[in-house]
Design an enzyme around this catalytic site. Structure first.
Site, PDB file in Angstrom:
ATOM      1  N   THR A  69       0.855  -1.177   0.000  1.00 23.02           N
ATOM      2  CA  THR A  69       0.000   0.000   0.000  1.00 23.02           C
ATOM      3  C   THR A  69       0.895   1.232   0.000  1.00 23.02           C
ATOM      4  O   THR A  69       1.805   1.331   0.816  1.00 23.02           O
ATOM      5  CB  THR A  69      -0.853  -0.008   1.294  1.00 23.02           C
ATOM      6  OG1 THR A  69      -1.603  -1.209   1.311  1.00 23.02           O
ATOM      7  CG2 THR A  69      -1.775   1.193   1.360  1.00 23.02           C
ATOM      8  N   TYR A  77      -6.623  -9.263   7.996  1.00 22.48           N
ATOM      9  CA  TYR A  77      -7.718  -8.638   7.237  1.00 22.48           C
ATOM     10  C   TYR A  77      -8.894  -9.632   7.174  1.00 22.48           C
ATOM     11  O   TYR A  77      -8.821 -10.720   7.746  1.00 22.48           O
ATOM     12  CB  TYR A  77      -7.214  -8.141   5.883  1.00 22.48           C
ATOM     13  CG  TYR A  77      -6.243  -6.993   6.082  1.00 22.48           C
ATOM     14  CD1 TYR A  77      -6.694  -5.777   6.615  1.00 22.48           C
ATOM     15  CD2 TYR A  77      -4.881  -7.126   5.833  1.00 22.48           C
ATOM     16  CE1 TYR A  77      -5.825  -4.729   6.870  1.00 22.48           C
ATOM     17  CE2 TYR A  77      -3.994  -6.073   6.092  1.00 22.48           C
ATOM     18  CZ  TYR A  77      -4.470  -4.876   6.602  1.00 22.48           C
ATOM     19  OH  TYR A  77      -3.614  -3.842   6.869  1.00 22.48           O
TER      20      TYR A  77
HETATM   21  C1  LIG Z   1       4.650   0.349   2.917  1.00 22.81           C
HETATM   22  C2  LIG Z   1       4.142  -1.054   3.038  1.00 22.81           C
HETATM   23  C3  LIG Z   1       2.860  -1.356   2.617  1.00 22.81           C
HETATM   24  C4  LIG Z   1       2.381  -2.665   2.669  1.00 22.81           C
HETATM   25  N1  LIG Z   1       1.127  -2.953   2.164  1.00 22.81           N
HETATM   26  C5  LIG Z   1       0.727  -4.237   2.066  1.00 22.81           C
HETATM   27  C6  LIG Z   1      -0.465  -4.580   1.364  1.00 22.81           C
HETATM   28  O1  LIG Z   1      -1.177  -3.736   0.821  1.00 22.81           O
HETATM   29  N2  LIG Z   1      -0.802  -5.897   1.312  1.00 22.81           N
HETATM   30  C7  LIG Z   1      -0.035  -6.878   1.890  1.00 22.81           C
HETATM   31  O2  LIG Z   1      -0.376  -8.049   1.802  1.00 22.81           O
HETATM   32  N3  LIG Z   1       1.113  -6.571   2.530  1.00 22.81           N
HETATM   33  C8  LIG Z   1       1.528  -5.298   2.612  1.00 22.81           C
HETATM   34  N4  LIG Z   1       2.729  -5.008   3.194  1.00 22.81           N
HETATM   35  C9  LIG Z   1       3.609  -6.103   3.620  1.00 22.81           C
HETATM   36  C10 LIG Z   1       4.602  -6.449   2.509  1.00 22.81           C
HETATM   37  O3  LIG Z   1       3.940  -7.086   1.433  1.00 22.81           O
HETATM   38  C11 LIG Z   1       5.691  -7.405   3.015  1.00 22.81           C
HETATM   39  O4  LIG Z   1       5.067  -8.545   3.530  1.00 22.81           O
HETATM   40  C12 LIG Z   1       6.556  -6.797   4.092  1.00 22.81           C
HETATM   41  O5  LIG Z   1       7.053  -5.531   3.687  1.00 22.81           O
HETATM   42  C13 LIG Z   1       7.725  -7.709   4.442  1.00 22.81           C
HETATM   43  O6  LIG Z   1       8.541  -7.947   3.300  1.00 22.81           O
HETATM   44  P1  LIG Z   1       9.975  -7.196   3.174  1.00 22.81           P
HETATM   45  O7  LIG Z   1      10.759  -7.571   4.406  1.00 22.81           O
HETATM   46  O8  LIG Z   1      10.589  -7.715   1.920  1.00 22.81           O
HETATM   47  O9  LIG Z   1       9.691  -5.731   3.165  1.00 22.81           O
HETATM   48  C14 LIG Z   1       3.212  -3.686   3.189  1.00 22.81           C
HETATM   49  C15 LIG Z   1       4.496  -3.367   3.647  1.00 22.81           C
HETATM   50  C16 LIG Z   1       4.964  -2.080   3.574  1.00 22.81           C
HETATM   51  C17 LIG Z   1       6.365  -1.776   4.024  1.00 22.81           C
END
Ligand SMILES: Cc1cc2nc3c(=O)[nH]c(=O)nc-3n(C[C@H](O)[C@H](O)[C@H](O)COP(=O)(O)O)c2cc1C
Length: 369
Positions: A28, A181
């Site tokens: 998001t 959710y």
């Molecule tokens: C800014 C931001 C927005 C996110 N929005 C969503 C989302 O809309 N849907 C979702 O399933 N996860 C969302 N997440 C979780 C990410 O998909 C992901 O699981 C999380 O950042 C961990 O992965 P990473 O360590 O590679 O960042 C969001 C994470 C961040 C940082």
């Protein structure tokens, strides 16, 4: 020779060859004022089109599901139309893109629609400092349980949203059943206190997600549908003692549908409930059929992702935060170029209306040699 031959190897998903296994995790970013996708959104995803697969930010399938500012949605004709140039921009650069369908349930808020939030039951979110609305940061509200008729309507909202996503050109959809959710609120005993056919046993609590998935499968082939799960997470005030039995059951049942993929947030860096040993990708791989791609996520680096794929735990890894300041994350991995500094959390969402939508969004440059 790249340092990450497995991570950068093509992968067949849903009968389509993807360029690599570096997927972009759903994030998001709140750059869609009026709940409409725009040119900046198209530019953002096109900049990241070298990912093997982009999974969009969560996109609301209904008004009732909204609980976040400025998220481009998919429940009106106008919203559907606005996503078309986004998909075209990604396809023009050879990318593939799935839309994530996101009903926030008890994490929604009446400020967005004058409706009381809904959930499996009337269990309120605790351990949270609230959410951002048009009135600034406010506490979450007490949800009310969906009636049986409303459950049917909600499932129809998902079906319709999937139909709209397909009409907008998306390569598929991901059903967001993670992070507390709505579908996750039905799955977990912490939030599901129902005594009807949607509550009680694990089988009953899974029924809602099963019916959403089946409804989506009436408009998209199984090769174009994925589901996201967060068995270890606390996000959204979640975590239930039966997590292992629950998510193995869910994965087994989803596996029977031979979906394109199951996307598991196995890493602990997004909150860990500490109710026992964390679930691993290996456990999911064991219950999923070979044709279902298993995506891992949370806290991966190129090194750990390469290892997870090389040893057969995962078929692909989704990267979230690294994609924010590194639009060319794949090229950086391939060439062993350094990554940009992580983006500061206050810049993740556009909470300052004075700033252009492009700020901290599409203004991160590709690596300059
Ligand atoms: C800014 C931001 C927005 C996110 N929005 C969503 C989302 O809309 N849907 C979702 O399933 N996860 C969302 N997440 C979780 C990410 O998909 C992901 O699981 C999380 O950042 C961990 O992965 P990473 O360590 O590679 O960042 C969001 C994470 C961040 C940082």
């Amino acid at each position: 020779m790249s340092k990450y031959p497995n991570l950068l190897k093509p992968l067949t998903l849903g009968g389509v060859e993807l360029k690599n296994r570096v997927f972009m995790a759903p994030m998001t970013r709140g750059r869609g004022p009026g709940q409409i996708a725009n040119e900046e959104v198209a530019k953002y995803y096109a900049q990241r089109a070298s990912a093997g697969l982009i999974i969009t930010e969560g996109v609301h399938p209904s008004k009732q599901g909204v609980g976040w500012l400025n998220v481009p949605a998919i429940f009106t004709d106008e919203q559907e139309e606005a996503w078309k140039p986004v998909v075209e921009a990604v396809h023009a650069k050879g990318g593939r893109i799935f839309m994530q369908l996101w009903h926030q349930g008890r994490q929604a808020h009446s400020d967005f629609h004058d409706l009381q939030p809904v959930s499996a039951s009337d269990v309120e979110i605790e351990n949270s400092d609230g959410l951002y609305t048009s009135k600034g940061k406010v506490p979450y509200e007490k949800p009310r349980p969906l009636t049986l008729d409303e459950i049917k309507e909600t499932i129809e909202d998902y079906r319709k949203a999937a139909e709209r996503a397909a009409a907008a050109g998306f390569d598929g959809v991901e059903i967001h059943a993670a992070n507390g959710y709505l579908p996750d609120q039905f799955l977990q005993s912490k939030t599901n206190k129902r005594t009807d056919q949607y509550g009680g046993s694990i089988e009953n609590r899974y029924r809602f997600l099963d019916e959403i998935t089946e409804a989506v499968l009436t408009v998209l082939p199984k090769e174009k549908v994925g589901v996201r799960l967060s068995p270890n997470g606390t996000f959204g005030d979640m975590g239930s003692p039966e997590y292992r039995e629950l998510y193995l059951y869910v994965a087994t049942e989803l596996g029977k549908k031979k979906l394109a993929y199951v996307h598991v947030m196995d890493g602990l860096g997004f909150g860990f409930h500490e109710l026992g040993e964390p679930m691993t990708l290996k456990e999911f791989r064991e219950v999923l059929p070979k044709e279902t791609v298993l995506i891992g996520n949370v806290g991966y680096t190129a090194e750990t992702a390469e290892k997870a794929i090389a040893n057969g735990d995962a078929d692909a890894i989704a990267f979230g935060r690294p994609f924010i300041p590194n639009p060319d994350l794949v090229e950086r991995f391939a060439n062993d170029w350094p990554l940009a500094e992580p983006a500061a959390p206050p810049t993740w969402f556009a909470l300052d209306p004075e700033k252009p939508l492009s700020a901290n969004y599409t203004d991160y440059p590709a690596y300059q040699q």
